[in-house]
Write an enzyme that holds these catalytic residues in place. Structure first.
Site, PDB file in Angstrom:
ATOM      1  N   LYS A  72      -7.941   0.980  19.219  1.00  0.00           N
ATOM      2  CA  LYS A  72      -9.407   0.978  19.139  1.00  0.00           C
ATOM      3  C   LYS A  72     -10.052  -0.392  19.361  1.00  0.00           C
ATOM      4  O   LYS A  72     -11.205  -0.462  19.768  1.00  0.00           O
ATOM      5  CB  LYS A  72      -9.876   1.554  17.800  1.00  0.00           C
ATOM      6  N   ASP A 108     -17.120   7.425  15.901  1.00  0.00           N
ATOM      7  CA  ASP A 108     -16.756   7.517  14.478  1.00  0.00           C
ATOM      8  C   ASP A 108     -17.994   7.235  13.633  1.00  0.00           C
ATOM      9  O   ASP A 108     -18.161   7.785  12.542  1.00  0.00           O
ATOM     10  CB  ASP A 108     -15.674   6.491  14.122  1.00  0.00           C
ATOM     11  N   ALA A 135     -11.611   2.092   9.961  1.00  0.00           N
ATOM     12  CA  ALA A 135     -12.442   3.255   9.641  1.00  0.00           C
ATOM     13  C   ALA A 135     -13.662   2.827   8.825  1.00  0.00           C
ATOM     14  O   ALA A 135     -14.771   3.343   9.018  1.00  0.00           O
ATOM     15  CB  ALA A 135     -11.612   4.285   8.868  1.00  0.00           C
ATOM     16  N   ASN A 154     -12.435  -2.956  -1.996  1.00  0.00           N
ATOM     17  CA  ASN A 154     -11.161  -2.924  -1.286  1.00  0.00           C
ATOM     18  C   ASN A 154     -10.075  -3.576  -2.119  1.00  0.00           C
ATOM     19  O   ASN A 154     -10.352  -4.461  -2.925  1.00  0.00           O
ATOM     20  CB  ASN A 154     -11.297  -3.673   0.054  1.00  0.00           C
ATOM     21  N   THR A 156      -7.856  -5.613  -1.157  1.00  0.00           N
ATOM     22  CA  THR A 156      -7.909  -7.042  -0.841  1.00  0.00           C
ATOM     23  C   THR A 156      -9.381  -7.420  -0.716  1.00  0.00           C
ATOM     24  O   THR A 156     -10.024  -7.132   0.304  1.00  0.00           O
ATOM     25  CB  THR A 156      -7.178  -7.314   0.508  1.00  0.00           C
ATOM     26  N   ALA A 215     -12.274  10.279   4.191  1.00  0.00           N
ATOM     27  CA  ALA A 215     -11.946  10.239   5.625  1.00  0.00           C
ATOM     28  C   ALA A 215     -10.549  10.803   5.873  1.00  0.00           C
ATOM     29  O   ALA A 215     -10.220  11.193   6.986  1.00  0.00           O
ATOM     30  CB  ALA A 215     -12.047   8.805   6.149  1.00  0.00           C
TER      31      ALA A 215
HETATM   32  P1  ATR Z   1      -7.854   1.982   9.347  1.00  0.00           P
HETATM   33  O1  ATR Z   1      -8.105   1.421  10.704  1.00  0.00           O
HETATM   34  O2  ATR Z   1      -7.326   3.392   9.370  1.00  0.00           O
HETATM   35  O3  ATR Z   1      -9.005   1.825   8.402  1.00  0.00           O
HETATM   36  P2  ATR Z   1      -6.465  -0.315   8.298  1.00  0.00           P
HETATM   37  O4  ATR Z   1      -7.274  -1.249   9.098  1.00  0.00           O
HETATM   38  O5  ATR Z   1      -4.969  -0.566   8.211  1.00  0.00           O
HETATM   39  O6  ATR Z   1      -6.583   1.184   8.789  1.00  0.00           O
HETATM   40  O7  ATR Z   1      -7.058  -0.249   6.806  1.00  0.00           O
HETATM   41  C1  ATR Z   1      -6.447   0.478   5.809  1.00  0.00           C
HETATM   42  C2  ATR Z   1      -7.311   0.385   4.543  1.00  0.00           C
HETATM   43  O8  ATR Z   1      -6.644   1.114   3.493  1.00  0.00           O
HETATM   44  C3  ATR Z   1      -7.489  -1.030   4.002  1.00  0.00           C
HETATM   45  O9  ATR Z   1      -8.732  -1.128   3.372  1.00  0.00           O
HETATM   46  C4  ATR Z   1      -6.344  -1.145   2.991  1.00  0.00           C
HETATM   47  O10 ATR Z   1      -6.549  -2.105   1.989  1.00  0.00           O
HETATM   48  P3  ATR Z   1      -6.130  -3.682   2.234  1.00  0.00           P
HETATM   49  O11 ATR Z   1      -7.229  -4.273   3.061  1.00  0.00           O
HETATM   50  O12 ATR Z   1      -6.037  -4.236   0.894  1.00  0.00           O
HETATM   51  O13 ATR Z   1      -4.817  -3.623   2.980  1.00  0.00           O
HETATM   52  C5  ATR Z   1      -6.375   0.238   2.394  1.00  0.00           C
HETATM   53  N1  ATR Z   1      -5.106   0.614   1.782  1.00  0.00           N
HETATM   54  C6  ATR Z   1      -3.969   0.957   2.417  1.00  0.00           C
HETATM   55  N2  ATR Z   1      -3.002   1.270   1.509  1.00  0.00           N
HETATM   56  C7  ATR Z   1      -3.572   1.107   0.272  1.00  0.00           C
HETATM   57  C8  ATR Z   1      -3.105   1.289  -1.075  1.00  0.00           C
HETATM   58  N3  ATR Z   1      -1.862   1.703  -1.329  1.00  0.00           N
HETATM   59  N4  ATR Z   1      -3.973   1.045  -2.079  1.00  0.00           N
HETATM   60  C9  ATR Z   1      -5.240   0.648  -1.844  1.00  0.00           C
HETATM   61  N5  ATR Z   1      -5.744   0.464  -0.589  1.00  0.00           N
HETATM   62  C10 ATR Z   1      -4.917   0.692   0.453  1.00  0.00           C
END
Ligand code: ATR
Length: 273
Positions: A72, A108, A135, A154, A156, A215
């Protein structure tokens, strides 16, 4: 099965790994319902083949390509123009041939907004978005543009801070602070709950008379949505975001009004196979 000719419009989706996508089923059902002479394919394109794939889209005169994970953002540099929304979000999920040009859009954004509008008008509401990935970008931008006050939480927090200042959200925090934040709308854009019976939110942080959209669309009723219903909130499944983003794609190239119910039914049937 309809017969394809040199006039048949060819559309598709590029993604990797191919996995299971319900996009072909949704688009083909809409073509049949509208009598459009078009066909749709899923293409498994590795990241190192994306440039060649987009060159192929040009050379072969494909009408539209949906762009899914992980392409993307990488696709941007191969396009001639971006529409305003894709430019603002910094991600493209749709490439449409317009004359000799390939134009990038992000449906989206409209998909998330239209899905929410099944239950609530975001203007003037307080919204919390969980997650700060790709997303989240489309969802946050959509809510901000629609006139909601947006808070990004979030795991992080630094990613939430960066996204908030870029896209105009007013507050950020870690996932743990949800209980102390007011909201009318809660949207999960993290991958938590995908194929697993877990939620990014403690059940006690969910409130009655709110709208909770996930989502994640697999399973159809995620743990978050089940907990939301239990708390007296109105749950909204990720299916609707996918259906509306696909509908917006169809409308972009065909100029026709997408048959939402037909596409939603095709989405359901594609999950049964
Ligand atoms: P996408 O493009 O599908 O949004 P991404 O850019 O990898 O995928 O983002 C994934 C999101 O899910 C992030 O906000 C991630 O949090 P971090 O920024 O802290 O990595 C969140 N995420 C993924 N696994 C998680 C978990 N086990 N607990 C909490 N947040 C999670």
């Amino acid at each position: 099965m309809s017969v394809t000719t040199a006039q048949t419009e060819v559309c598709g989706i590029v993604l990797h790994p191919a996995g299971h996508t319900r996009s072909p089923a949704m688009h083909k059902a809409a073509y049949a319902a509208l009598g459009l002479d078009a066909t749709y394919h899923a293409f498994d394109v590795r990241p190192d083949s994306l440039a060649a794939a987009i060159a192929g889209v040009r050379a072969l005169g494909l009408r539209q390509i949906a762009v899914s994970i992980p392409h993307k953002e990488a696709v941007l540099k191969h396009l001639d123009h971006l529409d305003e929304t894709a430019e603002a979000i910094g991600a493209v999920n749709t490439v449409t041939r317009v004359g000799d040009d390939l134009v990038g859009s992000n449906t989206d954004y409209t998909g998330a907004l239209q899905a929410l509008r099944r239950l609530v008008e975001p203007s003037g509401t307080q919204a919390v978005v969980l997650g700060a990935g790709g997303a989240a970008r489309a969802v946050v931008r959509g809510l901000v543009d629609a006139g909601a006050q947006v808070c990004i939480l979030n795991r992080t927090q630094s990613r939430a801070d960066a996204l908030a200042s870029e896209l105009g959200a007013h507050d950020t925090g870690s996932l743990e602070v949800l209980g102390s934040r007011p909201y009318d709308i809660l949207v999960n854009t993290t991958s938590v709950g995908l194929g697993d019976d877990v939620s990014p939110v403690k059940p006690q942080d969910l409130r009655a008379d709110t709208v909770v959209m996930d989502a994640v669309y697999q399973p159809e009723t995620t743990r978050l949505l089940a907990d939301a219903a239990e708390a007296g909130a109105r749950p909204l499944g990720g299916k609707w975001m996918l259906v509306y983003q696909a509908a917006a794609q169809l409308e972009l190239w065909s100029g026709r009004t997408a048959p939402i119910d037909v596409m939603a039914q095709a989405f359901d049937r594609a999950g049964d196979v």
